[in-house]
Design a protein around this motif. Structure first.
Motif, PDB file in Angstrom:
ATOM      1  N   VAL A 128     -62.553 -64.586 -36.581  1.00  0.00           N
ATOM      2  CA  VAL A 128     -63.488 -65.799 -36.413  1.00  0.00           C
ATOM      3  C   VAL A 128     -63.774 -66.707 -37.525  1.00  0.00           C
ATOM      4  CG1 VAL A 128     -65.895 -66.201 -35.965  1.00  0.00           C
ATOM      5  CG2 VAL A 128     -64.805 -64.401 -34.826  1.00  0.00           C
ATOM      6  N   GLU A 169     -71.731 -67.624 -39.022  1.00  0.00           N
ATOM      7  CA  GLU A 169     -71.363 -67.142 -37.653  1.00  0.00           C
ATOM      8  C   GLU A 169     -71.508 -65.835 -37.497  1.00  0.00           C
ATOM      9  OE1 GLU A 169     -69.345 -68.293 -40.132  1.00  0.00           O
ATOM     10  OE2 GLU A 169     -68.168 -70.081 -39.618  1.00  0.00           O
ATOM     11  N   GLU A 172     -75.005 -64.900 -36.587  1.00  0.00           N
ATOM     12  CA  GLU A 172     -75.395 -65.300 -35.264  1.00  0.00           C
ATOM     13  C   GLU A 172     -74.698 -64.695 -34.201  1.00  0.00           C
ATOM     14  OE1 GLU A 172     -73.941 -69.364 -34.494  1.00  0.00           O
ATOM     15  OE2 GLU A 172     -75.063 -69.572 -32.741  1.00  0.00           O
ATOM     16  N   GLN A 173     -73.279 -64.253 -34.241  1.00  0.00           N
ATOM     17  CA  GLN A 173     -73.047 -63.494 -33.289  1.00  0.00           C
ATOM     18  C   GLN A 173     -73.426 -61.918 -33.246  1.00  0.00           C
ATOM     19  OE1 GLN A 173     -68.543 -63.085 -33.183  1.00  0.00           O
ATOM     20  NE2 GLN A 173     -68.764 -61.097 -32.986  1.00  0.00           N
ATOM     21  N   PHE A 290     -73.907 -66.625 -24.907  1.00  0.00           N
ATOM     22  CA  PHE A 290     -72.905 -65.944 -25.811  1.00  0.00           C
ATOM     23  C   PHE A 290     -71.264 -66.377 -25.526  1.00  0.00           C
ATOM     24  CE2 PHE A 290     -69.819 -62.282 -26.463  1.00  0.00           C
ATOM     25  CZ  PHE A 290     -70.612 -61.716 -27.873  1.00  0.00           C
ATOM     26  N   ARG A 294     -69.232 -68.134 -28.667  1.00  0.00           N
ATOM     27  CA  ARG A 294     -67.930 -67.640 -29.105  1.00  0.00           C
ATOM     28  C   ARG A 294     -66.854 -68.988 -29.100  1.00  0.00           C
ATOM     29  NH1 ARG A 294     -65.261 -63.050 -29.849  1.00  0.00           N
ATOM     30  NH2 ARG A 294     -64.170 -62.977 -27.866  1.00  0.00           N
ATOM     31  N   HIS A 297     -67.791 -70.975 -32.271  1.00  0.00           N
ATOM     32  CA  HIS A 297     -67.193 -70.277 -33.317  1.00  0.00           C
ATOM     33  C   HIS A 297     -65.608 -70.383 -33.491  1.00  0.00           C
ATOM     34  CE1 HIS A 297     -70.703 -67.323 -33.974  1.00  0.00           C
ATOM     35  NE2 HIS A 297     -71.010 -68.707 -34.004  1.00  0.00           N
TER      36      HIS A 297
ATOM     37  N   ASP B  32     -68.352 -57.050 -35.221  1.00  0.00           N
ATOM     38  CA  ASP B  32     -67.839 -58.454 -35.860  1.00  0.00           C
ATOM     39  C   ASP B  32     -66.453 -59.044 -35.352  1.00  0.00           C
ATOM     40  OD1 ASP B  32     -70.160 -58.241 -37.243  1.00  0.00           O
ATOM     41  OD2 ASP B  32     -69.438 -58.009 -39.170  1.00  0.00           O
TER      42      ASP B  32
END
Lengths: 826, 67
Positions: A128, A169, A172-173, A290, A294, A297, B32
């Motif tokens: 990411v 990120e 947040e994820q 969600f 994604r 990101h 992650d």
């Protein structure tokens, strides 16, 4: 997936007469240069050829290695370890940005290769953020060694200072994942209890058991509402405060209303509870958010984007010695030496030395600028041919480059007031529902005060804009996943709507419509008996000594000739001895004393002369070549009713040449980023919806200011951060697909809206009359949501318009007789 | 059916445990990276060049012209 017409490793077109191959799985595969050959062999010899079958279609040019491996050695020093790594006993760890990563196979390749390297203990890649967290033993391998491995794989590593490693990120994820999980588990549990309750409605149920199941449902639903659905409530509050209620408000009212009604029912033993609807609704919406997150990101990390243009290390001149230090340690007032081929690390002034500077990433100007002592130079531009010493004025975010970054951020923020279709409808809808509910409450209060509260709440629940709320996100999610298969990556869902309404498409010339690198357009021979192939080979041999971007036009000789005593004359050209004769390549005055004046019409090409013994032998016209499919793609865009314009920072003749070849009437040259932004704002205030297609740093603010923006994936990272849609691959064909798909998506969204509103309008009167039995309301609500989702899924079968195959190659600039072969790119 | 008065709370307790475990896993960074693990199953190192069946590797040492 890896079957390509271009280079097996980096997918760039393979130049004519070039014969490098790599044997993979027993079959020779063509590659474009010795660098790619080396990387492919490294990957093969490490036993990881599977990388090539599992990776996504590569972006041409990505993964092509740089020649400068020595650069990394300075990172082996102790003070570098201090600056970039955290020590813990006998091990050190550092966070490294790996530029050029584009898919999950990349992170696998990096992890596997690094962990196989002796001395490296672990490597964790985050696809990411494109960051690699490496832990190693400093005794066995240095930081430079680690960077060298990454660089050897064809990535562009940058060690990051430990404090630069804040990763919003990830935070947040993680939060989103937790919310999603609570919503999904809650939904499943409540559904189970709901089955019991519904069967109870038909078969009869023990009163205590019913109350028990309701209380358990309440217990499970409460965290779903107060934890998972919190962002919706927060969004609704913001909307109300800003007096622009968006989709979050009806969603919050639906969730809150159904929840409160159910709680009321649970405590008073009412007829019905709606905990199942509440949790399902929250789950679907959280899932939608969600997926949206994604996609967002995937766009590029801004800080890394800025620093990718800066050199990693600089040569600083302290009192009487020079030291190589990390660029991040520079402060205003430092003296820095910049050698040819290096990027300027900071804004400043030249103190000594004269050189040509390539500022194209900042200004779009494709010709190099000659700079003398006293001239200002800016960070991110490239020193081409002379050694200079400069005094640093501004560093980091204070540089021109940093300002452009901020400017584009602001432009993006101040985007024309843009209200989504669904939000607009939702606002009216909410107001209508609230008025209606108040009316129903008043009416029932007069008729039957006892039932007034329950009926009012059931109106709110039946009108639960479940389908309405899902209409847009479901369609966008389906379109997004289909488009990524068609080589379009959407990083901002709103762009789809803007794209569907677009009236104007504005192009930036450099690199978007053209290949973005110089190539020889035409060779003119003078009467010396030299043939074209030989002229090219001699020029290529001479240019091996040069770092000037023009040299890249010659970088693919059919036969490598040896050059001796090569010499670069700053601002003039190169000279050297090839096969016993002394050749010069450069400006006419440099090559020959009796050179003719260049009186021909300037068509934007740069002229380079080759000569020997004071006589001209050949003339090369060098320019940026059009992409093979540009003409076809642009004609398609015109056919679907879009107005095209060209706003370039380049010089008039070059822009005219491209505009004429592609038949674009509205073409403007020498535009600064500000001019471009103003031009776009002018179009917008005249009522146009403008889509910008661009790839340069200088386009970043413009990309952000347009209604929607598209950047090719080879674009500068900063441009990518500002773009709503990334176009993968070398072709311009996806551009047409993007517009068609956006229109199709919005058609589906409108269908969904019509259905959802129609359903609600017909259900409301019945509910207001107190006639809707609980099970009918539940079935109706689920069915309407299901229909919306299924309708959206039709987008996943969207087909790209048929390709107009090789006919598109006719789109090249017609007059190019001297060109021997045209590598076609797919 | 009275057993439900015991089983459902027990189920909820286990549910609470599962949620707690998941929160811990997310917090410790195990979620992650959502892309690579899916590939890691299918991606295994190929056989090492040394035990390549036909020994074809290394036969391609015909080098490109020097630059």
């Amino acid at each position: 997936m890896a079957t390509l017409d271009g280079c097996f490793h980096c997918a760039l077109p393979i130049p004519a007469n070039c014969d490098f191959t790599v044997e993979i799985d027993g079959k020779p595969k063509p590659v474009c240069c010795p660098g790619c050959k080396a990387v492919a062999e490294l990957i093969r010899d490490a036993g990881m050829t599977r990388y090539y079958t599992l990776r996504d279609t590569p972006t041409p040019g990505l993964g092509r290695p740089d020649a400068t491996a020595d650069e990394w050695q300075v990172f082996d020093r102790d003070d570098m370890l201090e600056a970039f790594a955290e020590r813990e006993g006998d091990r050190a760890s550092a966070s490294i940005f790996a530029g050029g990563m584009y898919c999950a196979a990349c992170s696998w390749l990096i992890e596997t290769t690094l962990t196989k390297t002796p001395g490296i203990l672990s490597a964790d890649v985050n696809p990411v953020t494109h960051r690699v967290l490496v832990t190693w033993r400093p005794g066995e391998i240095g930081l430079g060694g680690v960077l060298g491995v990454l660089s050897g794989l064809g990535y562009k590593p940058q060690p990051l200072a430990p404090d630069a490693d804040a990763r919003p990120e990830l935070v947040e994820q993680r939060a989103a994942l937790k919310r999603l999980l609570v919503a999904s588990i809650g939904m499943m549990q409540v559904m189970m209890f709901a089955v019991g309750l519904y069967s109870g409605q038909f078969q009869g149920i023990d009163e205590n058991m019913q109350r028990f199941l309701r209380f358990v449902s309440l217990f499970v639903t409460t965290p779903v509402v107060f934890y998972s659905a919190r962002p919706f409530f927060a969004g609704a509050m913001r909307g109300v405060r800003a007096r622009r209620p968006g989709m979050d408000l009806p969603v919050s009212i639906a969730i809150g209303g159904a929840y409160l009604a159910s709680v009321y029912s649970t405590f008073t033993g009412g007829a019905e509870v709606w905990f199942d609807s509440v949790t399902m609704f929250v789950f679907f919406l959280t899932l939608g958010r969600f997926l949206e997150m994604r996609a967002r990101h995937r766009s590029v990390d801004r800080s890394a984007a800025l620093s990718s243009l800066m050199p990693n290390t600089v040569t600083r001149i302290d009192a009487d010695e020079t030291r190589v230090v990390p660029a991040s340690q520079l402060v205003a007032g430092d003296r820095v030496r910049v050698r040819p081929g290096e990027a300027i690390p900071a804004d400043g002034v030249i103190e000594s030395g004269t050189t040509a500077i390539d500022e194209s990433v900042l200004t779009g100007e494709s010709q190099a600028q000659l700079k003398r002592p006293g001239d200002a130079i800016v960070a991110g531009s490239v020193n081409l041919d002379g050694v200079i010493e400069m005094r640093v004025r501004h560093t980091g975010v204070d540089t021109t480059l940093g300002t452009i970054g901020r400017l584009s951020e602001r432009a993006r923020y101040a985007r024309p007031a843009f209200v989504q279709l669904s939000d607009k409808i939702a606002s009216y809808f909410v107001v209508a529902i609230l008025i209606l509910a108040a009316g129903v409450a008043g009416a029932w209060y007069l008729v039957d005060a006892e039932r007034a509260f329950v009926v009012t709440l059931s109106v709110l629940v039946v009108t639960c804009p479940c389908a309405l709320a899902l209409a847009t996100p479901a369609a966008f999610a389906a379109a997004g996943s289909r488009l990524s298969e068609l080589h379009l990556l959407i990083t901002n869902g709103n762009a789809v709507e803007a794209l569907s309404r677009a009236t104007h498409v504005v192009f930036d010339k450099t690199g978007t419509l053209t290949r973005g690198m110089p190539s020889v357009l035409r060779v003119t021979l003078f009467d010396t008996g030299l043939d074209e192939t030989r002229a090219r080979n001699i020029a290529a041999a001479l240019e091996t000594a040069s770092t000037h971007p023009i040299a890249r036009a010659f970088s693919k000789p059919s036969a490598a000739l040896a050059v001796s005593e090569p010499k670069v004359v700053v601002g003039e050209g190169v000279e050297g001895i090839v096969e016993g004769r002394h050749w010069r390549l450069g400006s006419p005055a440099f090559v020959a004393a009796d050179a003719p004046d260049d009186t021909e019409i300037d068509d934007g090409a740069t002229r380079v002369f080759l000569g020997t013994d004071g006589r001209l032998a050949a003339r090369f016209d060098i320019g940026d070549e059009l992409r093979p499919d540009a003409r076809h793609a642009l004609n398609e865009l015109k056919r679907i009713g879009l107005d095209l314009a060209l706003l370039s920072g380049d010089r008039e003749p070059a822009v005219k040449r491209v505009a004429a070849a592609l038949d674009i009437r509205d073409a403007r040259a020498r535009c600064s980023p500000k001019d471009k932004l103003e031009a776009i704002h002018a179009l917008q205030s005249a009522g146009a919806t403008v889509v910008m297609v661009g790839d340069g740093i200088n386009d970043a603010p413009v990309l952000a200011g347009a209604d929607a923006s598209i950047a090719p994936s080879h674009a500068a990272l900063l441009a990518q951060t500002s773009a709503d849609i990334l176009m993968l691959g070398e072709s311009l064909e996806p551009l047409v697909t993007a517009f068609r798909a956006a229109r199709q998506t919005m058609r589906i969204v409108r269908q969904n809206m019509a259905w959802a509103i129609g359903y609600n309008l017909s259900a409301v009167p019945l509910a207001a009359a107190g006639l809707v039995p609980p099970w009918a309301a539940a079935i109706g609500m689920s069915a309407s949501s299901l229909i919306v989702v299924l309708n959206a899924l039709r987008l996943s079968r969207f087909e790209a318009p048929p390709r107009n195959d090789r006919a598109s190659s006719a789109g090249r600039i017609a007059s190019r007789p001297g060109r021997s072969r045209e590598p076609l790119v797919r | 059916m009275d057993i439900l008065y015991f089983l459902i709370p027990l189920g909820l307790l286990l549910l609470g445990l599962a949620v707690w475990a998941f929160f811990w896993a997310v917090g410790s960074g195990q979620f992650d990276d959502l892309d690579t693990p899916a590939m890691r199953v299918v991606m295994d190192d190929d056989s090492h060049p040394a035990d390549a069946p036909d020994g074809s590797h290394g036969s391609d040492e015909r080098q490109a012209p020097d630059r």
